[in-house]
Design a protein around this motif. Structure first.
Motif, mmCIF file in Angstrom:
data_model
loop_
_atom_site.group_PDB
_atom_site.id
_atom_site.type_symbol
_atom_site.label_atom_id
_atom_site.label_comp_id
_atom_site.label_asym_id
_atom_site.label_seq_id
_atom_site.Cartn_x
_atom_site.Cartn_y
_atom_site.Cartn_z
ATOM 1 N N GLY A 177 0.833 -1.191 0.000
ATOM 2 C CA GLY A 177 0.000 0.000 0.000
ATOM 3 C C GLY A 177 0.869 1.243 0.000
ATOM 4 N N LEU A 178 0.347 2.315 0.554
ATOM 5 C CA LEU A 178 1.059 3.587 0.562
ATOM 6 C C LEU A 178 2.103 3.574 1.674
ATOM 7 N N SER A 179 3.303 3.166 1.346
ATOM 8 C CA SER A 179 4.356 3.079 2.349
ATOM 9 C C SER A 179 5.699 3.329 1.679
ATOM 10 N N TYR A 180 6.693 3.605 2.495
ATOM 11 C CA TYR A 180 8.056 3.656 1.987
ATOM 12 C C TYR A 180 8.972 3.063 3.040
ATOM 13 N N THR A 181 10.158 2.650 2.616
ATOM 14 C CA THR A 181 11.088 2.003 3.531
ATOM 15 C C THR A 181 12.406 2.763 3.557
ATOM 16 N N VAL A 182 13.091 2.643 4.689
ATOM 17 C CA VAL A 182 14.412 3.261 4.868
ATOM 18 C C VAL A 182 15.359 2.188 5.404
ATOM 19 N N LEU A 183 16.344 1.846 4.619
ATOM 20 C CA LEU A 183 17.349 0.858 5.018
ATOM 21 C C LEU A 183 18.658 1.576 5.313
ATOM 22 N N SER A 184 19.319 1.151 6.391
ATOM 23 C CA SER A 184 20.592 1.762 6.770
ATOM 24 C C SER A 184 21.636 0.679 7.024
ATOM 25 N N VAL A 185 22.815 0.896 6.498
ATOM 26 C CA VAL A 185 23.970 0.056 6.815
ATOM 27 C C VAL A 185 25.007 0.979 7.454
ATOM 28 N N SER A 186 25.237 0.794 8.738
ATOM 29 C CA SER A 186 26.223 1.619 9.432
ATOM 30 C C SER A 186 27.571 0.902 9.454
ATOM 31 N N VAL A 187 28.615 1.660 9.181
ATOM 32 C CA VAL A 187 29.979 1.133 9.206
ATOM 33 C C VAL A 187 30.708 1.823 10.345
ATOM 34 N N ARG A 188 31.075 1.047 11.347
ATOM 35 C CA ARG A 188 31.768 1.591 12.513
ATOM 36 C C ARG A 188 33.224 1.127 12.506
ATOM 37 N N GLN A 189 34.110 2.085 12.570
ATOM 38 C CA GLN A 189 35.536 1.762 12.593
ATOM 39 C C GLN A 189 36.140 2.207 13.919
ATOM 40 N N ARG A 190 36.751 1.246 14.613
ATOM 41 C CA ARG A 190 37.423 1.546 15.876
ATOM 42 C C ARG A 190 38.871 1.923 15.580
ATOM 43 N N ARG A 191 39.239 3.152 15.883
ATOM 44 C CA ARG A 191 40.578 3.632 15.588
ATOM 45 C C ARG A 191 41.559 3.225 16.672
ATOM 46 N N GLN A 192 42.859 3.411 16.369
ATOM 47 C CA GLN A 192 43.900 2.993 17.308
ATOM 48 C C GLN A 192 43.851 3.793 18.602
ATOM 49 N N ASP A 193 43.374 5.021 18.550
ATOM 50 C CA ASP A 193 43.300 5.830 19.776
ATOM 51 C C ASP A 193 42.043 5.532 20.595
ATOM 52 N N GLY A 194 41.260 4.542 20.141
ATOM 53 C CA GLY A 194 40.057 4.148 20.871
ATOM 54 C C GLY A 194 38.796 4.865 20.439
ATOM 55 N N SER A 195 38.926 5.891 19.602
ATOM 56 C CA SER A 195 37.741 6.607 19.127
ATOM 57 C C SER A 195 37.011 5.777 18.078
ATOM 58 N N MET A 196 35.762 6.137 17.811
ATOM 59 C CA MET A 196 34.936 5.400 16.874
ATOM 60 C C MET A 196 34.496 6.332 15.751
ATOM 61 N N ARG A 197 34.700 5.901 14.512
ATOM 62 C CA ARG A 197 34.209 6.650 13.349
ATOM 63 C C ARG A 197 33.036 5.878 12.752
ATOM 64 N N VAL A 198 31.919 6.562 12.546
ATOM 65 C CA VAL A 198 30.710 5.919 12.052
ATOM 66 C C VAL A 198 30.238 6.644 10.792
ATOM 67 N N ALA A 199 29.961 5.878 9.758
ATOM 68 C CA ALA A 199 29.376 6.398 8.520
ATOM 69 C C ALA A 199 28.212 5.487 8.151
ATOM 70 N N THR A 200 27.231 6.051 7.481
ATOM 71 C CA THR A 200 26.023 5.285 7.176
ATOM 72 C C THR A 200 25.670 5.364 5.702
ATOM 73 N N LEU A 201 25.354 4.208 5.154
ATOM 74 C CA LEU A 201 24.780 4.109 3.813
ATOM 75 C C LEU A 201 23.275 3.935 3.984
ATOM 76 N N THR A 202 22.498 4.822 3.379
ATOM 77 C CA THR A 202 21.050 4.795 3.528
ATOM 78 C C THR A 202 20.399 4.596 2.161
ATOM 79 N N ALA A 203 19.350 3.784 2.137
ATOM 80 C CA ALA A 203 18.579 3.590 0.904
ATOM 81 C C ALA A 203 17.109 3.839 1.222
ATOM 82 N N VAL A 204 16.493 4.726 0.464
ATOM 83 C CA VAL A 204 15.090 5.056 0.644
ATOM 84 C C VAL A 204 14.317 4.590 -0.586
ATOM 85 N N GLU A 205 13.273 3.823 -0.339
ATOM 86 C CA GLU A 205 12.440 3.321 -1.434
ATOM 87 C C GLU A 205 11.021 3.860 -1.257
#
Length: 205
Positions: A177-205
């Motif tokens: 019916g009348l709907s849409y979807t949002v898919l997310s793939v998050s990529v988390r990278q743990r750096r050597q200094d202990g910090s976390m870098r996060v980027a997201t791939l999003t798909a909207v249908e």
């Protein structure tokens, strides 16, 4: 008045509508018919964009158009036939291959971590497509996360097969019916200094 000029004309990356008095639009790429395969589309649209995610940039694919226009086919394709996989399965494969190429490993709590979420908005109600039969989700907001769907599953993936299994689950429990979807793939990278870098791939249908 009857016109002999085609109403819709494609020439290279240009699309003309309405004949001589109409409008002309130029795109990065235009795909026509069966000669353009899923691989052709991904090479032109997906691959250059997805490579940015591992570098920490957020990217999004938005498929829009009327019913039966091919939005889901473009994003997901035929999940049972690898040669007909759409943008999302191929993007996940590229992300995993890029991490492996950098000598990294994808694992929960490891240097890299990939998580997949998929929600559907139907008649102003939000549902988790990766948890069939689950209750309606509630929207929430926080300074750290902004707006989000409380309780939305974020499932760890470490292979294309695992991702495709999740995509099959989501595709099978969508409310039509009348709907849409949002898919997310998050990529988390743990750096050597202990910090976390996060980027997201999003798909909207």
């Amino acid at each position: 008045l009857e016109s002999t000029t085609p109403y819709l004309r494609v020439a290279g990356e240009s699309l003309s509508i309405g004949g001589g008095r109409g409008s002309s639009f130029t795109f990065d790429a235009i795909f026509e018919g069966a000669s353009d395969t899923q691989q052709t589309v991904y090479d032109a649209v997906g691959a250059p964009t997805v490579s940015c995610v591992v570098s920490g940039q957020n990217v999004a694919f938005v498929a829009c158009g009327p019913a039966l226009a091919g939005k889901r086919w473009t994003l997901f394709g035929d999940l049972d036939t690898p040669s007909n996989h759409g943008i999302i399965p191929r993007a996940i494969a590229q992300l995993l291959a890029t991490v492996a190429g950098r000598g990294g490993a994808v694992a929960t709590g490891g240097e890299y971590e990939l998580r997949l979420s998929w929600l559907e908005v139907c008649e102003e109600r939000v549902f988790d497509l990766l948890r069939p039969g689950s209750d309606e989700l509630q929207l929430a907001e926080s300074p750290a996360r902004g707006q989000y769907a409380s309780g939305l599953a974020a499932v760890a993936i470490d292979s294309v097969d695992a991702a495709v299994t999740l995509l099959r689950t989501g595709a099978s429990c969508g409310r039509h019916g009348l709907s849409y979807t949002v898919l997310s793939v998050s990529v988390r990278q743990r750096r050597q200094d202990g910090s976390m870098r996060v980027a997201t791939l999003t798909a909207v249908e």
